[in-house]
Design an enzyme around this catalytic site. Structure first.
Site, short mmCIF file in Angstrom:
data_model
loop_
_atom_site.label_atom_id
_atom_site.label_comp_id
_atom_site.label_asym_id
_atom_site.label_seq_id
_atom_site.Cartn_x
_atom_site.Cartn_y
_atom_site.Cartn_z
N SER A 129 59.64 101.45 79.24
CA SER A 129 60.82 100.59 79.21
C SER A 129 61.29 100.24 80.62
O SER A 129 61.16 101.05 81.55
CB SER A 129 61.93 101.34 78.47
OG SER A 129 63.19 100.83 78.81
N TYR A 155 67.49 108.23 77.50
CA TYR A 155 66.40 107.37 76.99
C TYR A 155 65.43 107.01 78.11
O TYR A 155 64.21 107.15 77.96
CB TYR A 155 67.00 106.10 76.38
CG TYR A 155 65.98 105.05 76.04
CD1 TYR A 155 65.04 105.25 75.03
CD2 TYR A 155 65.95 103.83 76.73
CE1 TYR A 155 64.10 104.28 74.73
CE2 TYR A 155 65.01 102.86 76.43
CZ TYR A 155 64.09 103.09 75.43
OH TYR A 155 63.14 102.13 75.15
P1 NAD Z 1 62.29 100.23 66.42
O1 NAD Z 1 63.29 101.33 66.28
O2 NAD Z 1 62.51 98.98 65.65
O3 NAD Z 1 60.83 100.78 66.12
C1 NAD Z 1 60.44 102.11 66.38
C2 NAD Z 1 59.78 102.65 65.12
O4 NAD Z 1 59.31 103.98 65.40
C3 NAD Z 1 60.78 102.77 63.95
O5 NAD Z 1 60.27 102.06 62.83
C4 NAD Z 1 60.90 104.26 63.71
O6 NAD Z 1 61.08 104.56 62.33
C5 NAD Z 1 59.58 104.81 64.27
N1 NAD Z 1 59.68 106.19 64.76
C6 NAD Z 1 60.61 106.68 65.61
N2 NAD Z 1 60.40 107.99 65.82
C7 NAD Z 1 59.30 108.33 65.11
C8 NAD Z 1 58.59 109.54 64.92
N3 NAD Z 1 59.01 110.68 65.49
N4 NAD Z 1 57.50 109.55 64.12
C9 NAD Z 1 57.08 108.40 63.52
N5 NAD Z 1 57.72 107.21 63.65
C10 NAD Z 1 58.82 107.18 64.44
O7 NAD Z 1 62.23 99.92 68.00
P2 NAD Z 1 61.52 98.73 68.81
O8 NAD Z 1 62.60 97.94 69.42
O9 NAD Z 1 60.49 98.07 67.95
O10 NAD Z 1 60.81 99.55 69.97
C11 NAD Z 1 59.41 99.89 69.94
C12 NAD Z 1 59.06 100.61 71.25
O11 NAD Z 1 59.30 99.75 72.37
C13 NAD Z 1 59.88 101.88 71.50
O12 NAD Z 1 59.06 102.84 72.12
C14 NAD Z 1 60.95 101.41 72.48
O13 NAD Z 1 61.44 102.48 73.27
C15 NAD Z 1 60.14 100.41 73.29
N6 NAD Z 1 60.99 99.41 73.96
C16 NAD Z 1 61.68 98.49 73.22
C17 NAD Z 1 62.47 97.55 73.86
C18 NAD Z 1 63.24 96.50 73.10
O14 NAD Z 1 63.94 95.70 73.74
N7 NAD Z 1 63.17 96.47 71.76
C19 NAD Z 1 62.56 97.54 75.27
C20 NAD Z 1 61.86 98.51 75.99
C21 NAD Z 1 61.06 99.43 75.33
#
Ligand code: NAD
Length: 337
Positions: A129, A155
């Site tokens: 991130s 985070y």
């Molecule tokens: P999201 O919460 O929509 O998706 C994450 C998914 O992971 C969820 O469906 C959740 O149920 C699953 N999950 C969480 N912990 C788990 C576990 N222990 N075992 C199995 N499944 C698990 O989030 P997102 O926005 O799609 O983010 C996806 C990735 O991208 C994450 O790693 C997040 O940190 C990273 N990220 C996202 C953004 C953003 O702007 N959305 C920015 C930087 C980084």
């Protein structure tokens, strides 16, 4: 055709990625624990198209449950690349629930790495991130900056620790690694805790939009299909190369100040925004700004979507969602499993 394991496949980015990888001709093995951070029904809806695809399989399991649970839950078929997206995401909630974030994102990632070692899988794409840059003054952010004391939220610390863990497994076991730092991803299916999603709902409800700080904070908003294109290119890179450890920014290279974003969201919804100024939130950084030259050179990554087109796509998607996507806050001191 390659076999790709996607953790967090039911989430915002994971569900779009799953569709893209299936379209690219790959087989996708998806893992998700359907965490109740927001309504899991929405995650099931995210997967609706993929679930009927013959090259997709879904495995409901939790990375925190450890190696044996992963061995039991996942098929023994060969896997070529793991894309690790599963995480507790979000800065603000991590300040309130640090232990849950660190346990999920650091211990969960370690269990996944151990499972990969157990299975002899040597290729990993890790979702990091922009938050790992904290309030680094020098901009745009480059991947080779020293970030050892940059993080300002649990985070961010969990994501930088994830990068350290992938470096450790690269050193110990020769894992090929692509860490990708995503920058404020938005678009259809966006998590309901994120700014654009909240703003559209507030505007539609005729409510004022909270402005944290003086409105000069800025984010390098990246449309989800551009991020997903970067991940898909990253998977191809992993399949074609061996013996490397790389970290890239997947951003848009154009920070947009908060007040400009709110005006653009107002335009997309067709409502004049009312503003409610509030103090900055703990853990929030001032600016995110990606230098994307390395991703361009390594992968040919080149984000294409303008903010107005991306916002339009989000607004159209939200209009079709049957019930509002609500955030279920973690109960205080919730159990890890
Ligand atoms: P999201 O919460 O929509 O998706 C994450 C998914 O992971 C969820 O469906 C959740 O149920 C699953 N999950 C969480 N912990 C788990 C576990 N222990 N075992 C199995 N499944 C698990 O989030 P997102 O926005 O799609 O983010 C996806 C990735 O991208 C994450 O790693 C997040 O940190 C990273 N990220 C996202 C953004 C953003 O702007 N959305 C920015 C930087 C980084």
């Amino acid at each position: 055709m390659a076999s790709i394991l996607v953790t967090g496949c039911a989430g915002f980015i994971g569900s779009h990625l799953t569709e893209r990888l299936l379209r690219d001709g790959h087989r996708v093995v998806g893992i998700d624990n359907f965490a109740p951070f927001y309504n899991p029904d929405h995650k099931r809806r995210n997967l609706a198209t993929s679930l009927s695809h013959p090259r997709f399989s879904l495995h409901e399991t939790d990375l925190r449950h450890g190696l044996d649970a992963l061995v039991d839950a996942l098929p023994a078929d060969p896997i070529d690349v793991v894309v690790h997206l599963a995480a507790k995401a979000g800065v603000g909630p991590s300040v309130k629930e640090p232990v849950a974030y660190l346990e999920n994102n650091i211990i969960g990632t370690t269990h996944l790495l151990e499972w990969m070692r157990h299975r002899g899988i040597v290729k990993l794409f890790f979702a990091s991130s922009s938050s790992v840059y904290g309030n680094t003054r020098e901009q745009p952010f480059r991947e080779d900056m020293n970030l050892l004391s940059a993080c300002i939220s649990p985070y961010a610390a969990s994501k930088l620790s994830g990068e350290q863990l992938t470096a450790t497994y690269h050193h110990l076991y020769g894992l090929d690694v692509l860490n990708a730092r995503f920058f404020t991803v938005y678009g259809p299916r966006q998590r309901p805790d994120l700014a654009i999603h909240k703003f559209v709902r507030l505007l539609r409800a005729g409510k004022p939009i909270p402005v944290f700080g003086d409105g000069s904070t800025a984010r390098d908003y990246t449309f989800v299909l551009d991020t997903v294109d970067g991940i898909s290119r990253g998977v191809d890179y992993l399949l074609r190369h061996t013996g490397f450890y790389e970290t890239i920014n997947l951003g848009n290279n154009r920070p947009i100040p908060l007040l400009e974003l709110i005006a653009a969201v107002g335009q997309a919804v067709g409502v004049e925004p009312q503003l409610a100024f509030q103090p900055m939130q703990a853990g929030d950084v001032d600016v995110t700004y990606a230098d994307i030259r390395k991703a361009q050179e390594l992968l040919g990554y080149s984000p294409q979507t303008s903010l107005s087109d991306g916002l339009q796509a989000f607004v159209e998607w939200l209009a079709e969602v049957p019930q509002p996507v609500s955030v279920t806050p973690y109960p205080p001191h919730s159990s890890a499993r």
